[in-house]
Design an enzyme around this catalytic site. Sequence first.
Site, mmCIF file in Angstrom:
data_model
loop_
_atom_site.group_PDB
_atom_site.id
_atom_site.type_symbol
_atom_site.label_atom_id
_atom_site.label_comp_id
_atom_site.label_asym_id
_atom_site.label_seq_id
_atom_site.Cartn_x
_atom_site.Cartn_y
_atom_site.Cartn_z
ATOM 1 N N GLY A 186 -61.940 -30.572 -75.537
ATOM 2 C CA GLY A 186 -62.948 -29.784 -76.394
ATOM 3 C C GLY A 186 -64.125 -29.892 -75.265
ATOM 4 O O GLY A 186 -64.190 -29.358 -74.035
ATOM 5 N N SER A 192 -55.340 -30.793 -72.599
ATOM 6 C CA SER A 192 -56.500 -29.816 -72.862
ATOM 7 C C SER A 192 -57.479 -29.770 -71.760
ATOM 8 O O SER A 192 -57.284 -29.696 -70.573
ATOM 9 C CB SER A 192 -56.915 -29.618 -74.263
ATOM 10 O OG SER A 192 -57.752 -28.715 -74.524
ATOM 11 N N ASP A 216 -32.898 -17.872 -80.309
ATOM 12 C CA ASP A 216 -32.676 -19.546 -80.563
ATOM 13 C C ASP A 216 -31.260 -19.670 -79.826
ATOM 14 O O ASP A 216 -31.075 -20.623 -79.177
ATOM 15 C CB ASP A 216 -32.635 -19.679 -82.305
ATOM 16 C CG ASP A 216 -32.249 -21.150 -82.579
ATOM 17 O OD1 ASP A 216 -32.175 -21.993 -81.412
ATOM 18 O OD2 ASP A 216 -32.346 -21.420 -83.579
ATOM 19 N N ASP A 255 -29.810 -21.088 -76.143
ATOM 20 C CA ASP A 255 -29.634 -22.510 -75.337
ATOM 21 C C ASP A 255 -28.318 -22.862 -75.844
ATOM 22 O O ASP A 255 -28.149 -24.112 -75.868
ATOM 23 C CB ASP A 255 -30.754 -23.121 -75.803
ATOM 24 C CG ASP A 255 -31.010 -23.366 -77.319
ATOM 25 O OD1 ASP A 255 -30.013 -23.178 -78.005
ATOM 26 O OD2 ASP A 255 -32.194 -23.632 -77.684
ATOM 27 N N ASP A 284 -30.541 -24.084 -83.604
ATOM 28 C CA ASP A 284 -30.884 -25.214 -84.366
ATOM 29 C C ASP A 284 -32.298 -25.078 -84.370
ATOM 30 O O ASP A 284 -33.070 -26.044 -84.737
ATOM 31 C CB ASP A 284 -30.771 -26.363 -83.110
ATOM 32 C CG ASP A 284 -31.635 -25.957 -81.913
ATOM 33 O OD1 ASP A 284 -31.995 -24.872 -81.641
ATOM 34 O OD2 ASP A 284 -31.642 -26.827 -81.033
ATOM 35 N N ASP A 340 -48.547 -23.315 -77.724
ATOM 36 C CA ASP A 340 -49.853 -23.647 -77.438
ATOM 37 C C ASP A 340 -50.727 -22.244 -77.713
ATOM 38 O O ASP A 340 -50.617 -21.117 -76.994
ATOM 39 C CB ASP A 340 -50.105 -24.277 -76.200
ATOM 40 C CG ASP A 340 -51.665 -24.704 -75.931
ATOM 41 O OD1 ASP A 340 -52.438 -23.949 -76.554
ATOM 42 O OD2 ASP A 340 -51.773 -25.688 -75.462
ATOM 43 N N HIS A 353 -50.900 -27.125 -79.514
ATOM 44 C CA HIS A 353 -51.809 -27.315 -78.580
ATOM 45 C C HIS A 353 -51.886 -28.864 -78.549
ATOM 46 O O HIS A 353 -52.305 -29.763 -79.257
ATOM 47 C CB HIS A 353 -53.147 -27.013 -78.943
ATOM 48 C CG HIS A 353 -54.339 -27.271 -77.725
ATOM 49 N ND1 HIS A 353 -54.078 -26.987 -76.497
ATOM 50 C CD2 HIS A 353 -55.446 -27.861 -77.770
ATOM 51 C CE1 HIS A 353 -55.191 -27.406 -75.696
ATOM 52 N NE2 HIS A 353 -55.790 -27.811 -76.728
#
Length: 560
Positions: free
Chosen positions: A128, A213, A292, A295, A299, A448, A487
């Site tokens: 922050g 961050s 989805d 891969d 799931d 994020d 995040h």
Amino acid sequence: MPSTSLRTRAVRRAALPAAVLLPIALAACGGSNDGPVWPPANGAYAAACTDLVASAKLAATTLATSYVPPDTKRPGGAATGAFLPGHCVVTGSINPRVGVDGKNYAIGFQLSLPDNWNGRFLFIGGGGNDGILRDTSLSSSISGGTPSPLGQGFAVVSTDAGHSGTTASFGADPQARTDHAYNSYDKTAVASKSLIATHYGRKPDRSYFSGCSGGGRQGMVFSQRFPDYFDAITAGAPAMRVSSGATVAAMWNTIAFNAIAPQDAAGNRILSQAFSNADLNLVAGAVKSSCDAADGVVDGMVNNTKACNFNPAVLQCSGAKGADCLSSAQVGALTKVFGGPRNSAGQALYAGQPWDPGLAAPGWRAWTLGSSTTATSDARYITLMVDALINEFFTPPDLTFNPLAFNFDTDPARMAAYSAIYDTYADDKLTAYRQRGGKLLFIHGMSDPIFSAKDTVDYYERLAANNGGMATTQGFARTFLVPGMNHCSGGPATDSFDSIQTMVDWVEKGIAPDTIAAKALPTQADYPNRTRPLCAYPKFAKYKGSGSVEDAANFTCAAE
């Protein structure tokens, strides 16, 4: 859990690597002639803590210490769990002064020195606008799966980055801006290592940094400006372009979402209502339907991120807005936001966001839309990013600036001066850090909403191009993407992992991480207790074809 016994501590010490055990043994035998013998005679740990103020060799620094006896406190003051060992808490203020704005400033830090020191030093990053001292009994914000490093025997430090308070009002003082950019981390690291040497009679055997961050940016600062300070650095969701790119994107996204938000009786937009939770769940479901299975298994997670080319147009209503579709305005806003900000010439100003089901999680909404039912938004784009923009990222500050009037042709230039000392995306060689043998871990959540995982991937690919290719670069730097994670944590993700132990194993045992074991917390609503391997980019977790999808053992790291 029962308190840590003396026998347990002895076992912990016996398990330490020889490189750490030998200096401990030498110190116990009086191996240093110019410092204290550690551990102190007759267990006088509290007295050694008190004596540190007088024996410290730090200029322009005030210190205070307090001793926490063993088995009296748990990490973070928790009510349950293992107790911490005895430790000395040092609170310091470096270069106290009065700023040009008439406010008091200093570089504050908190350093915890455990009685059962294992020879390791850990700097945990902030985030922050900083302005607080993070609890050094806890782990870093990108390694929630790590048991308290202090409890393990690390000496741990945090800093407030040169100012007190979590607003960006310190931006009025030029020195405070420099302290927040890089100077405070340098001064804190140097002071901490000096205090460690004074207290224990020897320097750290190994030094580590971990942050997310803003803390991830701070880790990159060390790899670039102070490459000899740390043996390994974890940079989670690094804010490498926060003052020139991610903040521009936050304004772009806010303008796009605000333009389609419903109005109150006075005609003011209610940002949070641009998308309902049901709308975001609809989008997340469509992303899963589209991406989805790439891969190897359906799931709920999109592991093969490169194969995901979702287009929100598939959700556009053919008529009136309904529960199973989005309005054309909503589709347009999503397309604009996930495509990333551009100026009027079409030049990209920051990376767009990857499509990932985690966009329906509370953490994504908290940043982008907020939950306020009024026109006074509580989205973190507004409450945090605008504060940083007008006080710190603009040079000079512009406290009257209206974020909804951000000019994508001219306003980025007002951020360039501070970006030059604050942002860390430009150095994509890291020559000095690589040459001294440093290790670097990037970790980024695919959902994020403020720092795009695409930006981290772009940096890493540039780093590889400048260091002989991906295979060579993986000798000192690796990137791990976390599907579903918001995040630094949260979202439908296996977001609990021990990146600090990963660093230790790489540096001290030579085990380069191909995978990091990760799990979902039992309290996670989507996939409680699920485990997955986080794979070193560009590989991803691929289902082997049989066995429970909740078990990491049934996945392997594969190339696309």
